[in-house]
Write a protein that holds these residues in place. Sequence first.
Motif, PDB file in Angstrom:
ATOM      1  N   SER A 130       0.813  -1.216   0.000  1.00 60.26           N
ATOM      2  CA  SER A 130       0.000   0.000   0.000  1.00 60.26           C
ATOM      3  C   SER A 130       0.845   1.263   0.000  1.00 60.26           C
ATOM      4  O   SER A 130       0.429   2.288  -0.558  1.00 60.26           O
ATOM      5  N   MET A 131       2.025   1.221   0.602  1.00 62.94           N
ATOM      6  CA  MET A 131       2.874   2.417   0.611  1.00 62.94           C
ATOM      7  C   MET A 131       3.484   2.667  -0.768  1.00 62.94           C
ATOM      8  O   MET A 131       3.650   3.816  -1.190  1.00 62.94           O
ATOM      9  N   VAL A 132       3.811   1.604  -1.492  1.00 62.07           N
ATOM     10  CA  VAL A 132       4.281   1.747  -2.869  1.00 62.07           C
ATOM     11  C   VAL A 132       3.148   2.265  -3.751  1.00 62.07           C
ATOM     12  O   VAL A 132       3.358   3.118  -4.614  1.00 62.07           O
ATOM     13  N   ALA A 133       1.943   1.762  -3.511  1.00 65.00           N
ATOM     14  CA  ALA A 133       0.788   2.211  -4.294  1.00 65.00           C
ATOM     15  C   ALA A 133       0.475   3.682  -4.052  1.00 65.00           C
ATOM     16  O   ALA A 133       0.011   4.380  -4.960  1.00 65.00           O
ATOM     17  N   ASN A 134       0.734   4.163  -2.830  1.00 66.07           N
ATOM     18  CA  ASN A 134       0.297   5.508  -2.453  1.00 66.07           C
ATOM     19  C   ASN A 134       1.361   6.586  -2.581  1.00 66.07           C
ATOM     20  O   ASN A 134       1.016   7.774  -2.566  1.00 66.07           O
ATOM     21  N   ASP A 178      -2.913   4.028   3.784  1.00 64.31           N
ATOM     22  CA  ASP A 178      -1.531   3.661   4.072  1.00 64.31           C
ATOM     23  C   ASP A 178      -1.534   2.471   5.023  1.00 64.31           C
ATOM     24  O   ASP A 178      -2.395   2.363   5.902  1.00 64.31           O
ATOM     25  N   ARG A 179      -0.565   1.573   4.843  1.00 64.07           N
ATOM     26  CA  ARG A 179      -0.424   0.379   5.699  1.00 64.07           C
ATOM     27  C   ARG A 179      -1.768  -0.346   5.784  1.00 64.07           C
ATOM     28  O   ARG A 179      -2.319  -0.620   6.848  1.00 64.07           O
ATOM     29  N   ALA A 180      -2.281  -0.661   4.591  1.00 63.19           N
ATOM     30  CA  ALA A 180      -3.644  -1.173   4.481  1.00 63.19           C
ATOM     31  C   ALA A 180      -3.871  -2.445   5.278  1.00 63.19           C
ATOM     32  O   ALA A 180      -4.949  -2.630   5.863  1.00 63.19           O
ATOM     33  N   SER A 181      -2.892  -3.343   5.340  1.00 64.54           N
ATOM     34  CA  SER A 181      -3.086  -4.598   6.078  1.00 64.54           C
ATOM     35  C   SER A 181      -3.382  -4.324   7.542  1.00 64.54           C
ATOM     36  O   SER A 181      -4.262  -4.965   8.145  1.00 64.54           O
ATOM     37  N   ILE A 182      -2.675  -3.376   8.125  1.00 58.23           N
ATOM     38  CA  ILE A 182      -2.883  -3.040   9.531  1.00 58.23           C
ATOM     39  C   ILE A 182      -4.243  -2.376   9.726  1.00 58.23           C
ATOM     40  O   ILE A 182      -4.994  -2.708  10.648  1.00 58.23           O
ATOM     41  N   VAL A 183      -4.570  -1.445   8.832  1.00 51.86           N
ATOM     42  CA  VAL A 183      -5.831  -0.702   8.966  1.00 51.86           C
ATOM     43  C   VAL A 183      -7.026  -1.643   8.815  1.00 51.86           C
ATOM     44  O   VAL A 183      -7.973  -1.614   9.616  1.00 51.86           O
ATOM     45  N   TYR A 184      -7.000  -2.494   7.791  1.00 53.89           N
ATOM     46  CA  TYR A 184      -8.117  -3.413   7.590  1.00 53.89           C
ATOM     47  C   TYR A 184      -8.223  -4.418   8.731  1.00 53.89           C
ATOM     48  O   TYR A 184      -9.335  -4.758   9.174  1.00 53.89           O
ATOM     49  N   ALA A 185      -7.074  -4.915   9.209  1.00 52.64           N
ATOM     50  CA  ALA A 185      -7.101  -5.863  10.328  1.00 52.64           C
ATOM     51  C   ALA A 185      -7.700  -5.211  11.568  1.00 52.64           C
ATOM     52  O   ALA A 185      -8.488  -5.822  12.305  1.00 52.64           O
ATOM     53  N   ASN A 186      -7.350  -3.946  11.790  1.00 53.27           N
ATOM     54  CA  ASN A 186      -7.919  -3.217  12.920  1.00 53.27           C
ATOM     55  C   ASN A 186      -9.432  -3.052  12.776  1.00 53.27           C
ATOM     56  O   ASN A 186     -10.192  -3.169  13.748  1.00 53.27           O
ATOM     57  N   LEU A 187      -9.886  -2.830  11.532  1.00 55.17           N
ATOM     58  CA  LEU A 187     -11.329  -2.728  11.281  1.00 55.17           C
ATOM     59  C   LEU A 187     -12.036  -4.037  11.625  1.00 55.17           C
ATOM     60  O   LEU A 187     -13.130  -4.033  12.203  1.00 55.17           O
ATOM     61  N   VAL A 188     -11.404  -5.153  11.244  1.00 63.38           N
ATOM     62  CA  VAL A 188     -11.999  -6.456  11.554  1.00 63.38           C
ATOM     63  C   VAL A 188     -12.150  -6.616  13.060  1.00 63.38           C
ATOM     64  O   VAL A 188     -13.200  -7.041  13.561  1.00 63.38           O
ATOM     65  N   ARG A 189     -11.095  -6.280  13.798  1.00 62.88           N
ATOM     66  CA  ARG A 189     -11.125  -6.425  15.259  1.00 62.88           C
ATOM     67  C   ARG A 189     -12.192  -5.536  15.886  1.00 62.88           C
ATOM     68  O   ARG A 189     -12.805  -5.905  16.901  1.00 62.88           O
ATOM     69  N   ARG A 190     -12.422  -4.363  15.306  1.00 61.81           N
ATOM     70  CA  ARG A 190     -13.453  -3.463  15.843  1.00 61.81           C
ATOM     71  C   ARG A 190     -14.852  -3.948  15.481  1.00 61.81           C
ATOM     72  O   ARG A 190     -15.796  -3.777  16.259  1.00 61.81           O
TER      73      ARG A 190
END
Length: 607
Positions: free
Chosen positions: A85-89, A113-125
Amino acid sequence: MIPFLPCTAQEMADRGWDRCDFILVSGDAYVDHPSFGTAIIGRVLEAEGFRVGIIPQPDWRSPESLTLFGRPRLGFLVSAGNLDSMVANYTAARKPRRDDSYSPGGEGGRRPDRASIVYANLVRRAYKRMPLIIGGIEASLRRLAHYDYWSDSLRRSLLLDSKADLLVYGMAERSIVEIARRMDAGEHIREIRNIPGTVVLADEDSLPEETIVLPSHDRLKKERRAYAESFRVQMRNTDPVSAKPLYEAYGSNGVLQLPPQRPLEREEFDRIYSLPFAREPHPMYTLDVPAIEEVRFSLVSNRGCFGSCSFCALTFHQGRIIQSRSHESLIREAEELTRHAGFKGYIHDVGGPTANFRHPSCKKQLESGTCVDRMCLYPEPCPALDADHSDYVQLLGRLRRVPGVKKVFIRSGIRFDYLLAEGNDRFLRELCEHHVSGQLKVAPEHVSSRVLAAMGKPEHRVYLDFKKRFDSINSELGKKQYIVPYFISSHPGSTLDDAVELALFFKEQRFIPQQVQDYYPTPGTVSTCMYYTGIDPRTMKKIYVPSDPDEKQMQRALLQFNRRENAELVRRALIKAGRKDLIGYGGKCLVAPAGKSRGKNRGKHPA
């Protein structure tokens, strides 16, 4: 019409499902094509009988964006998409990109940015105690401690920062199927700790036999040499035959990387590409997804790469052992392309990471693995190298004869040193006669022996030999076709002297590249380790790193020395390099003195 995997609750209901087994979250738009990882994983799980829903590019500010299917029966699978995601952005200059070819209409800003972390955090929420698995290129190359160019820091394993239960690295089809089957049988996600190609949470008291303990994260942050040492060990453990488990400590606990998965057998590879892909973006998009254009009518022939370029992460992601599809599988797919409404007779590519790699580099690899202490092509082709294009030539000939196919092009990278190692021009002649659309893109990358050694690329004379033979064959065929070479500026090992040497080569060849790639330190590469540590992990010797922004600008400007806007930078670079003799009006001069003009000095393709 081939049905897409469901992206809405209505599409799930239309299939008669009350819920999904797995929900796949991706930073890319949903394009149901085998060049997109989300589509492959979704279709592979579907073929195993699992119900898969896809949530592409969710609103990362809202956990509710992940609740449209309800709670899945088995878990969430999270990927940043086909790109980190950082290369993409961001560009190599750390400037935000305006566009994203993996988004509808090419619109930038649709993945965080850092999409894996952000999406994983969304799942946990959104869902407490939900099994969560991360994968894709971002997770794969950040699976252990890694240098992060955008924060200029050493970051932890993505498994820890995402708070996922399991990280899958590499090409994940075989791994994800085994994980899904075991979860379906009732095994808890945290109990699945022995699948190759995964990274799991662990402590030092419960490690498998033969585990190699890497320097701890605390030590890595303090000692850059320790990071180079750790990366060297990781390099030596990328082969599924010889690799050992690797453990990296974070305080009292840590992460355990299991050895890579074995490459797919040809029958497995063929089976994956025979799955019912629609080969189009999901119809919910009113704008096309630009990334589909290059691959919509292309064929993936192989995986893996034994080229081992220092700046490429393929060794860490796909490995060095080549896997290839059968002729029959590729011909069937070509026949399907001819029935596609938009097909006009042109197959745009038949390739992979390196188009002309169709089999392992030597006969011992599938039994004994790739060599730990040497590369297949660098510094010279290995004596055991099996340089043989006969299978690829036969395949291309058969594809050309498929009814409805007018032309078959090759646009994937060609390793010209491997081509020359065969010792005859059969493939090169076939390439020039049938498979070049006027221009052939190749990647010599530089001319300096010092820089090429850092890159793991062949000596410049090899490229000159290839170009001479390419031009000669095209002359014999009566074709006006050109090589378009790619070059990198400011790679580790490159000094201003090396950049001047490259500029003089351009001057001599009367060629100025339209685009220059400034070196970009991305996760999972030897070059990035060099950039961060100033050490070449292959030799553990110090290496020069042009990290100063001013010098990087000068090196880049030298590669396009004829541009008026670069004149002052070029003059400064030449003065700093002690090459004032190249400022003036002589035949070898690169730039006019300050306040003067050379008139038009445009480069062109070499004749």
